[in-house]
Design a protein around this motif. Sequence first.
Motif, PDB file in Angstrom:
ATOM      1  N   UNK A  38     -79.859  24.810  44.806  1.00  0.00           N
ATOM      2  CA  UNK A  38     -80.186  24.448  46.184  1.00  0.00           C
ATOM      3  C   UNK A  38     -81.117  23.238  46.138  1.00  0.00           C
ATOM      4  N   UNK A  39     -80.881  22.290  47.021  1.00  0.00           N
ATOM      5  CA  UNK A  39     -81.750  21.112  47.109  1.00  0.00           C
ATOM      6  C   UNK A  39     -82.140  20.903  48.570  1.00  0.00           C
ATOM      7  N   UNK A  40     -83.386  21.284  48.916  1.00  0.00           N
ATOM      8  CA  UNK A  40     -83.918  21.127  50.278  1.00  0.00           C
ATOM      9  C   UNK A  40     -82.973  21.745  51.310  1.00  0.00           C
ATOM     10  N   UNK A  41     -82.507  22.945  51.048  1.00  0.00           N
ATOM     11  CA  UNK A  41     -81.464  23.582  51.867  1.00  0.00           C
ATOM     12  C   UNK A  41     -82.081  24.279  53.077  1.00  0.00           C
ATOM     13  N   UNK A  42     -81.424  24.132  54.245  1.00  0.00           N
ATOM     14  CA  UNK A  42     -81.924  24.716  55.498  1.00  0.00           C
ATOM     15  C   UNK A  42     -80.819  25.512  56.181  1.00  0.00           C
ATOM     16  N   UNK A  43     -81.202  26.679  56.735  1.00  0.00           N
ATOM     17  CA  UNK A  43     -80.306  27.475  57.574  1.00  0.00           C
ATOM     18  C   UNK A  43     -81.130  28.054  58.715  1.00  0.00           C
ATOM     19  N   UNK A  44     -80.643  27.875  59.947  1.00  0.00           N
ATOM     20  CA  UNK A  44     -81.331  28.422  61.119  1.00  0.00           C
ATOM     21  C   UNK A  44     -80.342  29.174  61.990  1.00  0.00           C
ATOM     22  N   UNK A  45     -80.860  30.179  62.719  1.00  0.00           N
ATOM     23  CA  UNK A  45     -80.085  30.859  63.745  1.00  0.00           C
ATOM     24  C   UNK A  45     -80.855  30.718  65.051  1.00  0.00           C
ATOM     25  N   UNK A  46     -80.316  29.910  65.965  1.00  0.00           N
ATOM     26  CA  UNK A  46     -81.037  29.609  67.192  1.00  0.00           C
ATOM     27  C   UNK A  46     -82.320  28.870  66.860  1.00  0.00           C
TER      28      UNK A  46
END
Length: 632
Positions: free
Chosen positions: A6-14
């Motif tokens: 992973x390299x600076x990985x982002x996951x958002x929900x709302x």
Amino acid sequence: MPLIKFDELCVSFGTRTLLDHVNLQIEPGERVALVGLNGAGKSTLLKVVSGYQHPDAGQYWQDPAIRIAELPQMLPAADERRVEDVVMSGLAEVVRLRNEYEALANSHDQASLAQLETLQHELEARDGWHLEQRVETILNRLSLPGDKTMAELSGGWRRRAALGAALVQAPDLLLLDEPTNHLDIETIEWLEEQILAFRGGVLFISHDRALVDRLATRIIELDRGHLSSFPGNYSKYLEQKEAQLQEEERRNAEFDKKLAQEEKWIRQGIKARRTRNEGRVRALKKLREERGERRERQGAAQFNLEDASKSGKLVVELEHVSHAYEGQTIIQDLTLAIQRGDRVGLIGPNGAGKSTLLKILLGELQPDQGKVRLGTKLEVAYFDQLRGQLDPEKTIIDNVSGGRESITINGRDRHIISYLQDFLFSPERARTPVKALSGGECNRVMLARLFSQPANMLVLDEPTNDLDMETLELLEEILLSYEGTLLLVSHDRRFLDNVVTSTLAFEGEGRVSEYVGGYQDWLRQRRVAATASVKPAGSEASEAARQAKADKPKAGRKLSYKLQRELDALPAQMEEAEALLEALQAETSAADFYSQDHAHVTERLEALSAQELKLEALMERWVELEEMQAGS
């Protein structure tokens, strides 16, 4: 070369960020445990690795040749599929290629021949010509009955079949999401051995602290969107995490002190504002922004039991109780007395009869034979592992308080929203229907409902499933301070060791035996009993049994010269083995260990496993000889 990165990985929900610029790298041979509070995003991280979830930002890289297999959290359906077919389903793509090749095998046109050649190359690359042998190897390795249907198997054996479907793929990386849920202790220990024997990388989520402690070579923690790495097992992680939290509190205190000073400066009078430094004003603005972005650590659940008046000294007494279910004896001639304040654990394979014994102890079921005498003034609160006491269509508030705005705890009224916040439910979440909750949240609802009832006797049937480790440890603390009586069914070995004062073990053929202490105490006492019972009858014993009897001194006799010398030498051997094991553990826990040559990493991990087994064998032999000597 790493398996995944992973390299600076982002996951958002709302508006909620689950993965906030996280970095992660897993090397071949690592067994990485992913821990964090319920709802922190652990399953989401696993979905990114498996390809089911795409990141919102950052990069996810994996070795182009990697094979990733999963052991799902849900058990396979108890349907009419043969076990062999379930295992083979792990090679679904290879099966499809084989079927396609066989369908074209008798074609002679140019296009079909070209396609056949392509399929042949793909099958050779995937070892598709040895499909049946690969499946047979896995069936034998896991002792799976290939011809039986899934409907004929218990939950533990269906879990084995699912593991077979994963291992038959010969994966480079194995993903496990709460693999021990609803498994009995025997199956959990079998699963541990299988994972230890697996030479690929492992990324797993588990609340079973004993399993994490034994398997993990590294812990990664997901906390408020950020990922931290801790080399070593769970015990080492706890030490490192405590130091990290203390350092975080120190830094936050220094930051807040500086911010307060700057806020005081900016609010000074006219004279100060005329002379203030614009650079200092901009710095203050930046400090305010930084403080606003700081996400406070999610609070741990906090709850207490509703007190009830004391029960009588005798809680329940069984005299020569026997009971059968569908013609099979599950309890045979059990005599037992439980006193006020006892904390009793029930252990045994799934289907052994633990829930049946609970019903007999509570007076809900009359045994086929024997007497049951219940004590006086009993007020029972019951935790059902199947969550049958929850209405899935109703909200959390309705399930806990019946829709009332307040709830009485220890004689004091509390607003239901405030009470539920102790169990980590926000006001908005408290109005959510139970059917929309995760497994861990459902268990917290059950605990909130349970602890709102006055009780001097708690009956907990698998309360630990799906709970995060922090909530588990808090539950332990509460139960240890509980002055009433506890009956606990659990497959969590660490939880049993930390909570119960005695153990009822289902040992087959209707035998239910009582032991002092928790799970490890039961193991030790069972080994001693097994050693003491090796006394084969002369006329009926096999030749091997006669030889074993000749080699082992009878109780009341002095150890032979040879055995005495062996016993005298064992402490030094154990000390030497422990020192070597500690050195290997330190070596494999080093931050740069997995960056070394893969063959060297594999060799050192195998040496570590072998040394663990050697030390265990030495300790068991020492206990055996000590018991022999004690009988002299």
